[in-house]
Each structure stands twice: as C-alpha cells, then as structure tokens.
Design a protein around this motif. Structure first.
Motif, mmCIF file in Angstrom:
data_model
loop_
_atom_site.group_PDB
_atom_site.id
_atom_site.type_symbol
_atom_site.label_atom_id
_atom_site.label_comp_id
_atom_site.label_asym_id
_atom_site.label_seq_id
_atom_site.Cartn_x
_atom_site.Cartn_y
_atom_site.Cartn_z
ATOM 1 N N THR A 148 0.322 -1.129 -0.251
ATOM 2 C CA THR A 148 0.066 0.100 -0.224
ATOM 3 C C THR A 148 0.687 1.475 0.277
ATOM 4 O OG1 THR A 148 -1.292 -1.108 1.084
ATOM 5 C CG2 THR A 148 -2.119 1.582 1.070
ATOM 6 N N ALA A 149 2.041 1.576 0.720
ATOM 7 C CA ALA A 149 3.359 2.606 0.896
ATOM 8 C C ALA A 149 3.610 2.827 -0.479
ATOM 9 C CB ALA A 149 3.836 1.416 1.910
ATOM 10 N N TRP A 150 3.812 1.630 -1.138
ATOM 11 C CA TRP A 150 4.483 1.430 -2.433
ATOM 12 C C TRP A 150 3.610 2.776 -3.581
ATOM 13 C CZ3 TRP A 150 9.266 0.000 -4.696
ATOM 14 C CH2 TRP A 150 9.327 -0.600 -6.145
ATOM 15 N N THR A 151 2.195 2.191 -3.014
ATOM 16 C CA THR A 151 1.771 2.305 -4.606
ATOM 17 C C THR A 151 1.164 4.354 -3.970
ATOM 18 O OG1 THR A 151 0.193 -0.001 -4.273
ATOM 19 C CG2 THR A 151 -1.152 1.748 -5.019
ATOM 20 N N ASP A 152 1.488 4.251 -2.384
ATOM 21 C CA ASP A 152 0.723 5.842 -2.278
ATOM 22 C C ASP A 152 1.868 6.689 -2.863
ATOM 23 O OD1 ASP A 152 -0.281 7.995 -1.588
ATOM 24 O OD2 ASP A 152 1.485 7.386 0.806
ATOM 25 N N CYS A 153 3.374 5.930 -2.734
ATOM 26 C CA CYS A 153 4.167 7.264 -2.749
ATOM 27 C C CYS A 153 4.763 7.146 -4.538
ATOM 28 C CB CYS A 153 5.668 5.671 -3.046
ATOM 29 S SG CYS A 153 6.572 5.675 -1.050
ATOM 30 N N LYS A 154 4.383 5.746 -5.401
ATOM 31 C CA LYS A 154 3.761 5.927 -6.900
ATOM 32 C C LYS A 154 3.567 6.903 -6.946
ATOM 33 C CE LYS A 154 6.249 3.129 -9.515
ATOM 34 N NZ LYS A 154 7.141 3.678 -10.013
ATOM 35 N N ALA A 155 2.033 7.443 -6.204
ATOM 36 C CA ALA A 155 0.911 7.841 -6.821
ATOM 37 C C ALA A 155 2.006 9.296 -6.807
ATOM 38 C CB ALA A 155 -0.211 7.613 -6.109
ATOM 39 N N ARG A 156 2.081 9.536 -5.550
ATOM 40 C CA ARG A 156 3.014 10.864 -5.001
ATOM 41 C C ARG A 156 3.178 11.556 -6.146
ATOM 42 N NH1 ARG A 156 2.261 10.171 1.483
ATOM 43 N NH2 ARG A 156 3.335 12.906 1.579
ATOM 44 N N GLY A 157 4.463 10.682 -6.704
ATOM 45 C CA GLY A 157 5.624 10.724 -7.651
ATOM 46 C C GLY A 157 7.063 10.572 -7.018
ATOM 47 N N PHE A 158 7.727 10.399 -6.150
ATOM 48 C CA PHE A 158 7.974 9.258 -5.215
ATOM 49 C C PHE A 158 8.658 9.081 -6.386
ATOM 50 C CE2 PHE A 158 5.669 10.460 -0.834
ATOM 51 C CZ PHE A 158 6.416 11.821 -1.214
ATOM 52 N N ASP A 159 9.730 9.091 -5.852
ATOM 53 C CA ASP A 159 11.411 7.745 -6.509
ATOM 54 C C ASP A 159 11.288 6.475 -5.596
ATOM 55 O OD1 ASP A 159 13.056 6.784 -8.673
ATOM 56 O OD2 ASP A 159 15.296 7.895 -7.455
ATOM 57 N N VAL A 160 10.188 5.470 -6.131
ATOM 58 C CA VAL A 160 10.904 4.361 -5.317
ATOM 59 C C VAL A 160 11.527 2.858 -5.820
ATOM 60 C CG1 VAL A 160 8.665 4.614 -4.175
ATOM 61 C CG2 VAL A 160 8.964 3.515 -5.963
ATOM 62 N N THR A 161 12.428 2.746 -5.006
ATOM 63 C CA THR A 161 13.249 1.121 -5.076
ATOM 64 C C THR A 161 12.726 0.800 -4.303
ATOM 65 O OG1 THR A 161 14.737 2.314 -4.198
ATOM 66 C CG2 THR A 161 15.420 2.492 -6.163
ATOM 67 N N TYR A 162 13.074 -0.854 -4.040
ATOM 68 C CA TYR A 162 12.609 -1.834 -3.988
ATOM 69 C C TYR A 162 14.175 -2.915 -3.673
ATOM 70 C CZ TYR A 162 11.348 -7.066 -2.527
ATOM 71 O OH TYR A 162 11.774 -8.177 -1.907
ATOM 72 N N TRP A 163 14.339 -3.174 -2.225
ATOM 73 C CA TRP A 163 15.916 -3.481 -1.802
ATOM 74 C C TRP A 163 15.870 -5.104 -1.226
ATOM 75 C CZ3 TRP A 163 20.236 -1.270 -3.163
ATOM 76 C CH2 TRP A 163 20.143 0.145 -3.895
ATOM 77 N N GLN A 164 16.319 -6.202 -1.374
ATOM 78 C CA GLN A 164 16.678 -7.135 -0.402
ATOM 79 C C GLN A 164 17.504 -7.980 -0.646
ATOM 80 O OE1 GLN A 164 13.840 -10.295 -2.769
ATOM 81 N NE2 GLN A 164 12.979 -10.789 -1.032
ATOM 82 N N ALA A 165 17.935 -8.601 1.121
ATOM 83 C CA ALA A 165 19.169 -9.003 1.333
ATOM 84 C C ALA A 165 19.633 -10.902 0.328
ATOM 85 C CB ALA A 165 19.402 -9.472 2.156
ATOM 86 N N ASP A 166 20.707 -10.329 -0.038
ATOM 87 C CA ASP A 166 21.468 -11.582 -0.902
ATOM 88 C C ASP A 166 21.586 -12.410 0.244
ATOM 89 O OD1 ASP A 166 23.891 -10.859 -0.345
ATOM 90 O OD2 ASP A 166 24.427 -10.594 -2.212
ATOM 91 N N ASP A 167 21.969 -13.913 -0.705
ATOM 92 C CA ASP A 167 22.408 -15.088 0.443
ATOM 93 C C ASP A 167 23.636 -14.597 1.176
ATOM 94 O OD1 ASP A 167 21.029 -17.027 -0.993
ATOM 95 O OD2 ASP A 167 21.929 -17.586 -2.109
ATOM 96 N N ARG A 168 24.249 -13.526 1.023
ATOM 97 C CA ARG A 168 25.583 -13.026 1.674
ATOM 98 C C ARG A 168 24.981 -11.636 2.963
ATOM 99 N NH1 ARG A 168 30.510 -12.477 -2.445
ATOM 100 N NH2 ARG A 168 28.961 -13.054 -3.696
ATOM 101 N N GLY A 169 23.514 -11.670 2.621
ATOM 102 C CA GLY A 169 23.001 -10.685 3.335
ATOM 103 C C GLY A 169 24.002 -9.352 2.959
ATOM 104 N N ARG A 170 24.464 -9.132 1.665
ATOM 105 C CA ARG A 170 24.424 -7.713 0.780
ATOM 106 C C ARG A 170 23.132 -7.828 0.194
ATOM 107 N NH1 ARG A 170 29.493 -8.712 -2.181
ATOM 108 N NH2 ARG A 170 27.947 -10.402 -3.537
ATOM 109 N N TRP A 171 22.440 -6.167 0.515
ATOM 110 C CA TRP A 171 21.938 -5.518 -0.596
ATOM 111 C C TRP A 171 21.597 -5.132 -1.702
ATOM 112 C CZ3 TRP A 171 17.335 -5.340 2.778
ATOM 113 C CH2 TRP A 171 17.667 -5.270 4.178
ATOM 114 N N GLN A 172 20.516 -5.605 -2.246
ATOM 115 C CA GLN A 172 20.738 -5.802 -3.639
ATOM 116 C C GLN A 172 19.274 -5.186 -4.249
ATOM 117 O OE1 GLN A 172 23.144 -7.036 -5.684
ATOM 118 N NE2 GLN A 172 24.101 -7.436 -3.592
#
Length: 150
Positions: free
Chosen positions: A123-147
C-alpha cells in the motif's frame, strides 16, 4: 524529489539492519528521524542503539528530550520533523507521514515474513508511486548484502 527505499527484511531483524543504515546516514551528514509505532518499541530501540556494538554507539535521543532540535537521530512515535531531518526511517509498520515530500529520503523497513507488513508495504509503495516519489526495492542476497531489485 523524495527518494523512498523499501527494505524487505527476511530472516533478519530491525535491530540488526537499522544501526548500519543509521551510521551511513550520519556519515553523509544527514539528520534522521526513526519512527516506530509505540513508546515501548521506541524505548527498546533507544536501549539497543546505545549497546549494539562494544566499540561504538549512535548519538541519538527520543522525542522526550528538551534539546530535540540538536539531536542527529531522534526516535519518535508520531509525525513531524523535530530535528530538521533529511531522512526518515519507518519501522514496525509505521505509516508514511503526510509530510514525506519534505525529506530527501524515506526508508521503510518491513518484515517480509509478516503478511500484514507485506500488505502495508505494498500500500505504501502504491501511495509513493502516486505521489511521484522515486521508489526502489531492496532485498538481501544469500550473503546478507543489500541488492536493488526490480
């Protein structure tokens, strides 16, 4: 434009992820607000930030202090920007603030193992996109580094 980063936590806790992100924010010269959803949780984070590492600490205070405007990191449970922060971290399903456009960066840390947290993040993602914010999604890899993910 406000940049909004969504950090998908899986098999990790806010207590493990938040301190290094706060350190990076301070290294950049940013002031920070960390918003949680209860006094108890803010107090627990307060204690943790003083003791998370033996050789370091993060200078911070809660919203209760008199010199809040002078604090580099403020732990809060409500909206507002008491220390003129550049970046706001939202933890424990804290809602996106109405003044989100006033920050250079917003960082949402959400528990990927919790269906309610996932729904709120979507819901927050959708809200941010609607407000014109630059959104990015981050997830940790197998070694715990953010990708950065698409």
């Amino acid at each position: 434009m406000t940049e909004v980063l969504f950090y998908h936590l899986q098999n990790m806790t806010v207590e493990n992820v938040l301190p290094p992100l706060l350190e990076k924010s301070l290294e950049r010269g940013w002031r920070v607000v960390v918003q949680s959803t209860s006094e108890e949780r803010a107090d627990a984070l307060d204690s943790h930030l003083w003791t998370y590492r033996d050789d370091s600490f993060l200078p911070h205070a809660t919203w209760r202090v008199n010199d809040i405007a002078d604090q580099p990191i403020v732990l809060a449970i409500e909206g507002g920007n008491p220390n003129g922060a550049n970046v706001r971290f939202l933890v424990d399903n804290a809602a996106l603030p109405e003044d989100a456009q006033g920050y250079e960066r917003m960082v949402l840390l959400f528990n990927g193992d919790d269906p309610d947290a996932l729904a709120l993040a979507r819901t927050a993602w959708t809200d941010c996109k609607a407000r014109g914010f630059d959104v990015t999604y981050w997830q940790a890899d197998d070694r715990g580094r953010w990708q950065k993910r698409n």
